[in-house]
Design a protein around this motif. Structure first.
Motif, PDB file in Angstrom:
ATOM      1  N   GLY A  20       2.896   9.678  -5.961  1.00  0.00           N
ATOM      2  CA  GLY A  20       3.489  10.918  -5.469  1.00  0.00           C
ATOM      3  C   GLY A  20       3.096  11.314  -4.061  1.00  0.00           C
ATOM      4  N   ILE A  21       2.564  10.370  -3.288  1.00  0.00           N
ATOM      5  CA  ILE A  21       2.152  10.652  -1.911  1.00  0.00           C
ATOM      6  C   ILE A  21       3.144  10.004  -0.959  1.00  0.00           C
ATOM      7  N   GLU A  22       3.732  10.814  -0.093  1.00  0.00           N
ATOM      8  CA  GLU A  22       4.658  10.280   0.913  1.00  0.00           C
ATOM      9  C   GLU A  22       3.862   9.454   1.927  1.00  0.00           C
ATOM     10  N   ALA A  23       4.345   8.259   2.215  1.00  0.00           N
ATOM     11  CA  ALA A  23       3.666   7.380   3.169  1.00  0.00           C
ATOM     12  C   ALA A  23       4.704   6.706   4.052  1.00  0.00           C
ATOM     13  N   GLN A  24       4.279   6.373   5.260  1.00  0.00           N
ATOM     14  CA  GLN A  24       5.152   5.704   6.216  1.00  0.00           C
ATOM     15  C   GLN A  24       4.436   4.492   6.796  1.00  0.00           C
ATOM     16  N   VAL A  25       5.201   3.444   7.063  1.00  0.00           N
ATOM     17  CA  VAL A  25       4.678   2.256   7.742  1.00  0.00           C
ATOM     18  C   VAL A  25       5.247   2.273   9.157  1.00  0.00           C
ATOM     19  N   MET A  26       4.377   2.169  10.137  1.00  0.00           N
ATOM     20  CA  MET A  26       4.791   2.194  11.542  1.00  0.00           C
ATOM     21  C   MET A  26       4.292   0.934  12.248  1.00  0.00           C
ATOM     22  N   ALA A  63       0.830  -1.202   0.000  1.00  0.00           N
ATOM     23  CA  ALA A  63       0.000   0.000   0.000  1.00  0.00           C
ATOM     24  C   ALA A  63       0.867   1.256   0.000  1.00  0.00           C
ATOM     25  N   ARG A  64       1.932   1.261   0.784  1.00  0.00           N
ATOM     26  CA  ARG A  64       2.857   2.401   0.815  1.00  0.00           C
ATOM     27  C   ARG A  64       3.449   2.627  -0.572  1.00  0.00           C
ATOM     28  N   SER A  65       3.852   1.550  -1.230  1.00  0.00           N
ATOM     29  CA  SER A  65       4.444   1.660  -2.566  1.00  0.00           C
ATOM     30  C   SER A  65       3.455   2.215  -3.583  1.00  0.00           C
ATOM     31  N   VAL A  66       2.210   1.786  -3.493  1.00  0.00           N
ATOM     32  CA  VAL A  66       1.170   2.300  -4.391  1.00  0.00           C
ATOM     33  C   VAL A  66       1.028   3.809  -4.203  1.00  0.00           C
ATOM     34  N   LEU A  82      -0.432   2.512   8.433  1.00  0.00           N
ATOM     35  CA  LEU A  82      -0.012   3.242   7.242  1.00  0.00           C
ATOM     36  C   LEU A  82      -0.383   4.701   7.452  1.00  0.00           C
ATOM     37  N   LEU A  83       0.629   5.570   7.403  1.00  0.00           N
ATOM     38  CA  LEU A  83       0.416   6.991   7.659  1.00  0.00           C
ATOM     39  C   LEU A  83       0.763   7.828   6.434  1.00  0.00           C
ATOM     40  N   VAL A  84       0.002   8.907   6.269  1.00  0.00           N
ATOM     41  CA  VAL A  84       0.271   9.908   5.227  1.00  0.00           C
ATOM     42  C   VAL A  84       0.082  11.284   5.843  1.00  0.00           C
ATOM     43  N   THR A 107      -1.555  14.745   6.623  1.00  0.00           N
ATOM     44  CA  THR A 107      -2.973  15.057   6.812  1.00  0.00           C
ATOM     45  C   THR A 107      -3.617  15.545   5.518  1.00  0.00           C
ATOM     46  N   GLU A 108      -2.929  16.423   4.817  1.00  0.00           N
ATOM     47  CA  GLU A 108      -3.512  16.996   3.594  1.00  0.00           C
ATOM     48  C   GLU A 108      -3.623  15.983   2.458  1.00  0.00           C
ATOM     49  N   ASP A 109      -2.953  14.846   2.541  1.00  0.00           N
ATOM     50  CA  ASP A 109      -3.017  13.809   1.509  1.00  0.00           C
ATOM     51  C   ASP A 109      -3.974  12.667   1.851  1.00  0.00           C
ATOM     52  N   ALA A 110      -4.567  12.704   3.036  1.00  0.00           N
ATOM     53  CA  ALA A 110      -5.340  11.558   3.533  1.00  0.00           C
ATOM     54  C   ALA A 110      -6.499  11.175   2.622  1.00  0.00           C
ATOM     55  N   ASP A 111      -7.296  12.145   2.182  1.00  0.00           N
ATOM     56  CA  ASP A 111      -8.458  11.817   1.345  1.00  0.00           C
ATOM     57  C   ASP A 111      -8.031  11.218   0.009  1.00  0.00           C
ATOM     58  N   GLU A 112      -7.035  11.836  -0.615  1.00  0.00           N
ATOM     59  CA  GLU A 112      -6.559  11.329  -1.906  1.00  0.00           C
ATOM     60  C   GLU A 112      -5.945   9.938  -1.754  1.00  0.00           C
ATOM     61  N   ALA A 113      -5.165   9.732  -0.694  1.00  0.00           N
ATOM     62  CA  ALA A 113      -4.536   8.430  -0.460  1.00  0.00           C
ATOM     63  C   ALA A 113      -5.577   7.347  -0.246  1.00  0.00           C
ATOM     64  N   THR A 114      -6.600   7.661   0.525  1.00  0.00           N
ATOM     65  CA  THR A 114      -7.673   6.687   0.770  1.00  0.00           C
ATOM     66  C   THR A 114      -8.374   6.328  -0.537  1.00  0.00           C
ATOM     67  N   ALA A 115      -8.632   7.322  -1.373  1.00  0.00           N
ATOM     68  CA  ALA A 115      -9.282   7.077  -2.664  1.00  0.00           C
ATOM     69  C   ALA A 115      -8.400   6.202  -3.554  1.00  0.00           C
ATOM     70  N   ILE A 116      -7.110   6.491  -3.581  1.00  0.00           N
ATOM     71  CA  ILE A 116      -6.185   5.699  -4.403  1.00  0.00           C
ATOM     72  C   ILE A 116      -6.168   4.245  -3.951  1.00  0.00           C
ATOM     73  N   LEU A 117      -6.081   4.020  -2.657  1.00  0.00           N
ATOM     74  CA  LEU A 117      -6.042   2.641  -2.160  1.00  0.00           C
ATOM     75  C   LEU A 117      -7.368   1.930  -2.388  1.00  0.00           C
ATOM     76  N   THR A 118      -8.447   2.646  -2.325  1.00  0.00           N
ATOM     77  CA  THR A 118      -9.766   2.038  -2.552  1.00  0.00           C
ATOM     78  C   THR A 118      -9.896   1.575  -3.993  1.00  0.00           C
ATOM     79  N   GLU A 119      -9.363   2.342  -4.938  1.00  0.00           N
ATOM     80  CA  GLU A 119      -9.504   1.946  -6.340  1.00  0.00           C
ATOM     81  C   GLU A 119      -8.405   0.997  -6.801  1.00  0.00           C
ATOM     82  N   ASP A 120      -7.199   1.065  -6.190  1.00  0.00           N
ATOM     83  CA  ASP A 120      -6.072   0.264  -6.675  1.00  0.00           C
ATOM     84  C   ASP A 120      -5.924  -1.075  -5.964  1.00  0.00           C
ATOM     85  N   VAL A 121      -6.435  -1.193  -4.760  1.00  0.00           N
ATOM     86  CA  VAL A 121      -6.176  -2.414  -3.985  1.00  0.00           C
ATOM     87  C   VAL A 121      -7.361  -3.336  -4.064  1.00  0.00           C
TER      88      VAL A 121
END
Length: 76
Positions: A28-34, A20-23, A58-60, A62-76
């Motif tokens: 172009g969204i910075e993500a971290q695994v903790m 998910a982080r790699s996706v 999986l953290l991103v 704050t300003e990228d959260a909505d876009e990241a969630t949408a990306i993971l919903t469509e790609d995963v």
């Protein structure tokens, strides 16, 4: 001012968290695994009465959260 990160996903499998982080990074969204070294112990903690909401997070930013969630919903 430090950047604020929010949790957008929780995983029991570190491989899934890193995929998910790699996706996100490919988009172009910075993500971290903790918590990848302790997160997979969550089922053990809960067997003994724990109410942990840990897991591998999986953290991103704050300003990228909505876009990241949408990306993971469509790609995963």
């Amino acid at each position: 001012m430090p950047e604020e990160f929010v949790t957008i996903g929780r995983y029991l499998d570190p491989t899934a968290a890193h995929v998910a982080r790699s996706v996100l990074e490919a988009h172009g969204i910075e993500a971290q695994v903790m918590g990848e070294f302790t997160g997979n112990l969550e089922p053990v903690f809960n067997i003994f009465g724990g109410t942990s909401k840990g897991g591998i997070r999986l953290l991103v930013r704050t300003e990228d959260a909505d876009e990241a969630t949408a990306i993971l919903t469509e790609d995963v």
